[in-house]
Motif scaffolding. Sequence first.
Motif, PDB file in Angstrom:
ATOM      1  N   LEU A  87       0.829  -1.198   0.000  1.00  0.00           N
ATOM      2  CA  LEU A  87       0.000   0.000   0.000  1.00  0.00           C
ATOM      3  C   LEU A  87       0.864   1.249   0.000  1.00  0.00           C
ATOM      4  O   LEU A  87       2.025   1.215   0.403  1.00  0.00           O
ATOM      5  N   THR A  88       0.283   2.362  -0.417  1.00  0.00           N
ATOM      6  CA  THR A  88       0.959   3.645  -0.245  1.00  0.00           C
ATOM      7  C   THR A  88       0.794   4.079   1.208  1.00  0.00           C
ATOM      8  O   THR A  88      -0.036   3.540   1.958  1.00  0.00           O
ATOM      9  N   GLY A  89       1.544   5.084   1.597  1.00  0.00           N
ATOM     10  CA  GLY A  89       1.415   5.592   2.947  1.00  0.00           C
ATOM     11  C   GLY A  89       0.023   6.124   3.230  1.00  0.00           C
ATOM     12  O   GLY A  89      -0.552   5.867   4.299  1.00  0.00           O
ATOM     13  N   ASP A  90      -0.544   6.869   2.288  1.00  0.00           N
ATOM     14  CA  ASP A  90      -1.896   7.416   2.469  1.00  0.00           C
ATOM     15  C   ASP A  90      -2.919   6.297   2.600  1.00  0.00           C
ATOM     16  O   ASP A  90      -3.834   6.372   3.442  1.00  0.00           O
ATOM     17  N   GLN A  91      -2.790   5.277   1.787  1.00  0.00           N
ATOM     18  CA  GLN A  91      -3.723   4.153   1.875  1.00  0.00           C
ATOM     19  C   GLN A  91      -3.616   3.457   3.226  1.00  0.00           C
ATOM     20  O   GLN A  91      -4.633   3.084   3.828  1.00  0.00           O
ATOM     21  N   ALA A  92      -2.400   3.279   3.713  1.00  0.00           N
ATOM     22  CA  ALA A  92      -2.207   2.618   5.004  1.00  0.00           C
ATOM     23  C   ALA A  92      -2.864   3.403   6.128  1.00  0.00           C
ATOM     24  O   ALA A  92      -3.495   2.818   7.027  1.00  0.00           O
ATOM     25  N   ILE A  93      -2.751   4.705   6.099  1.00  0.00           N
ATOM     26  CA  ILE A  93      -3.362   5.536   7.133  1.00  0.00           C
ATOM     27  C   ILE A  93      -4.882   5.484   7.034  1.00  0.00           C
ATOM     28  O   ILE A  93      -5.591   5.390   8.048  1.00  0.00           O
ATOM     29  N   GLN A  94      -5.406   5.510   5.810  1.00  0.00           N
ATOM     30  CA  GLN A  94      -6.854   5.440   5.616  1.00  0.00           C
ATOM     31  C   GLN A  94      -7.406   4.109   6.120  1.00  0.00           C
ATOM     32  O   GLN A  94      -8.437   4.072   6.807  1.00  0.00           O
ATOM     33  N   VAL A  95      -6.730   3.005   5.797  1.00  0.00           N
ATOM     34  CA  VAL A  95      -7.194   1.697   6.253  1.00  0.00           C
ATOM     35  C   VAL A  95      -7.056   1.586   7.771  1.00  0.00           C
ATOM     36  O   VAL A  95      -7.932   1.019   8.446  1.00  0.00           O
ATOM     37  N   SER A  96      -5.992   2.129   8.336  1.00  0.00           N
ATOM     38  CA  SER A  96      -5.803   2.090   9.789  1.00  0.00           C
ATOM     39  C   SER A  96      -6.967   2.764  10.508  1.00  0.00           C
ATOM     40  O   SER A  96      -7.485   2.250  11.510  1.00  0.00           O
ATOM     41  N   ALA A  97      -7.394   3.912   9.994  1.00  0.00           N
ATOM     42  CA  ALA A  97      -8.522   4.616  10.592  1.00  0.00           C
ATOM     43  C   ALA A  97      -9.809   3.810  10.452  1.00  0.00           C
ATOM     44  O   ALA A  97     -10.609   3.710  11.390  1.00  0.00           O
ATOM     45  N   LEU A  98     -10.008   3.210   9.276  1.00  0.00           N
ATOM     46  CA  LEU A  98     -11.215   2.417   9.046  1.00  0.00           C
ATOM     47  C   LEU A  98     -11.252   1.201   9.963  1.00  0.00           C
ATOM     48  O   LEU A  98     -12.301   0.882  10.551  1.00  0.00           O
ATOM     49  N   VAL A  99     -10.125   0.524  10.098  1.00  0.00           N
ATOM     50  CA  VAL A  99     -10.071  -0.656  10.953  1.00  0.00           C
ATOM     51  C   VAL A  99     -10.259  -0.267  12.413  1.00  0.00           C
ATOM     52  O   VAL A  99     -10.939  -0.969  13.180  1.00  0.00           O
ATOM     53  N   GLY A 100      -9.694   0.860  12.826  1.00  0.00           N
ATOM     54  CA  GLY A 100      -9.914   1.335  14.191  1.00  0.00           C
ATOM     55  C   GLY A 100     -11.387   1.605  14.450  1.00  0.00           C
ATOM     56  O   GLY A 100     -11.924   1.274  15.518  1.00  0.00           O
ATOM     57  N   ARG A 240       8.116   2.396   7.929  1.00  0.00           N
ATOM     58  CA  ARG A 240       8.847   3.192   8.907  1.00  0.00           C
ATOM     59  C   ARG A 240       8.386   4.644   8.916  1.00  0.00           C
ATOM     60  O   ARG A 240       8.383   5.301   9.964  1.00  0.00           O
ATOM     61  N   GLN A 241       7.970   5.133   7.766  1.00  0.00           N
ATOM     62  CA  GLN A 241       7.567   6.538   7.663  1.00  0.00           C
ATOM     63  C   GLN A 241       6.169   6.804   8.232  1.00  0.00           C
ATOM     64  O   GLN A 241       5.932   7.871   8.800  1.00  0.00           O
ATOM     65  N   VAL A 242       5.254   5.844   8.077  1.00  0.00           N
ATOM     66  CA  VAL A 242       3.853   6.144   8.402  1.00  0.00           C
ATOM     67  C   VAL A 242       3.353   5.475   9.671  1.00  0.00           C
ATOM     68  O   VAL A 242       2.209   5.716  10.077  1.00  0.00           O
ATOM     69  N   THR A 243       4.160   4.665  10.321  1.00  0.00           N
ATOM     70  CA  THR A 243       3.676   3.881  11.456  1.00  0.00           C
ATOM     71  C   THR A 243       3.036   4.743  12.538  1.00  0.00           C
ATOM     72  O   THR A 243       1.927   4.453  13.005  1.00  0.00           O
ATOM     73  N   GLU A 244       3.704   5.790  12.976  1.00  0.00           N
ATOM     74  CA  GLU A 244       3.168   6.592  14.073  1.00  0.00           C
ATOM     75  C   GLU A 244       1.865   7.279  13.686  1.00  0.00           C
ATOM     76  O   GLU A 244       0.914   7.332  14.479  1.00  0.00           O
ATOM     77  N   GLU A 245       1.792   7.800  12.472  1.00  0.00           N
ATOM     78  CA  GLU A 245       0.559   8.440  12.026  1.00  0.00           C
ATOM     79  C   GLU A 245      -0.570   7.420  11.902  1.00  0.00           C
ATOM     80  O   GLU A 245      -1.729   7.714  12.240  1.00  0.00           O
ATOM     81  N   ALA A 246      -0.248   6.239  11.416  1.00  0.00           N
ATOM     82  CA  ALA A 246      -1.259   5.194  11.286  1.00  0.00           C
ATOM     83  C   ALA A 246      -1.760   4.740  12.660  1.00  0.00           C
ATOM     84  O   ALA A 246      -2.958   4.503  12.851  1.00  0.00           O
ATOM     85  N   LYS A 247      -0.853   4.616  13.620  1.00  0.00           N
ATOM     86  CA  LYS A 247      -1.254   4.257  14.980  1.00  0.00           C
ATOM     87  C   LYS A 247      -2.212   5.293  15.557  1.00  0.00           C
ATOM     88  O   LYS A 247      -3.235   4.947  16.158  1.00  0.00           O
ATOM     89  N   ASP A 248      -1.892   6.552  15.389  1.00  0.00           N
ATOM     90  CA  ASP A 248      -2.757   7.619  15.900  1.00  0.00           C
ATOM     91  C   ASP A 248      -4.121   7.604  15.212  1.00  0.00           C
ATOM     92  O   ASP A 248      -5.155   7.830  15.851  1.00  0.00           O
ATOM     93  N   ALA A 249      -4.119   7.346  13.895  1.00  0.00           N
ATOM     94  CA  ALA A 249      -5.378   7.300  13.154  1.00  0.00           C
ATOM     95  C   ALA A 249      -6.259   6.162  13.657  1.00  0.00           C
ATOM     96  O   ALA A 249      -7.476   6.325  13.836  1.00  0.00           O
TER      97      ALA A 249
END
Length: 323
Positions: A87-100, A240-249
């Motif tokens: 996935l791209t970084g943006d996609q990973a963050i979007q899915v992280s929020a949806l799964v949360g 490595r770049q998006v982990t923290e943002e994805a966790k917060d999302a």
Amino acid sequence: MIPTQGLMAGLVTSEGFHHTETGQYGRFLRVVAQWERRRLGGGHGGGWVGGMVPAHTLALSTDAHLTLVLPDLTHQGFQAKSVIDGLTGDQAIQVSALVGRYHGTVVAYKLVTATDLQTAFPQCFNVASTDSPVFTVFSKTGFERLRQEWDGKDTYTPLLDKLMLYESLVPEFIVSNLLPQEPFATALHGDLQPSNLFFRCTDDGDTEIKVIDWATARYSHGPLDLIYLLNMGLETQVRRQVTEEAKDAYFTAFNAALRELGAGMSYPRSAFDTAYLLGRQLIVLWSIMSVNLFFTHPTLTSRLHAIIADVLLDPSVPPPSLS
């Protein structure tokens, strides 16, 4: 073999798989989606859960398996990416929020309705067993291959001793730590890899996401889904770049669901961090068990090695134990 219905008419699949996908987990998803829709009182359209699950949950998208990609997804412009691409970084963050949001909704549902999910939806959730070949044969061969590949390499040799601690505890460590911890245990998808995630850009610039292949569902710690998504579904540098943002999302969306659905409690950051730390220990073992599956794919092999090394070299991750 039995036929499918609706958009899947004319295709056949095994009775056992059909019952797991549409009979057991399909029923669970429909019940939670209907409850969420009523609880929101018309907010967010048809609800988050209803929006993320296709009309037919019966689907696999990988070429290596019986392929039943939903016609209504591909015809409407939804697309999935391969595991190799990630996935791209943006996609990973979007899915992280949806799964949360999904995980928080499930917790809210069980708290508000006082429902024991494992009793109300029998045979819906996979239960780990210490005699599973995934935890015995797969882990043994994975450790053996990793030792062969790392032996004599200056970068990895110091990590082999750390790996011995993990090897000595499989499968007991996995099984004991997959046990649900209340009250925030939730329903995991279990296989959030890119090929199970379909994306579509809407006319107003938003992104719609559909999630398929729910046959590996589990009742356990929500952050384990997040860990799997970020590690198995992303190229190393993106992870490595998006982990923290994805966790917060993920964490923010989980608590938003609890709040908006009237669960009467919030998910403490300390509880999330504890479950996430456990997930990092478990992802070492998931990665090792996958080494033999992906050894012919240099990209995936490199990703698995990086996952294992990153955890073993992180001083914030303690050695595994059964205490």
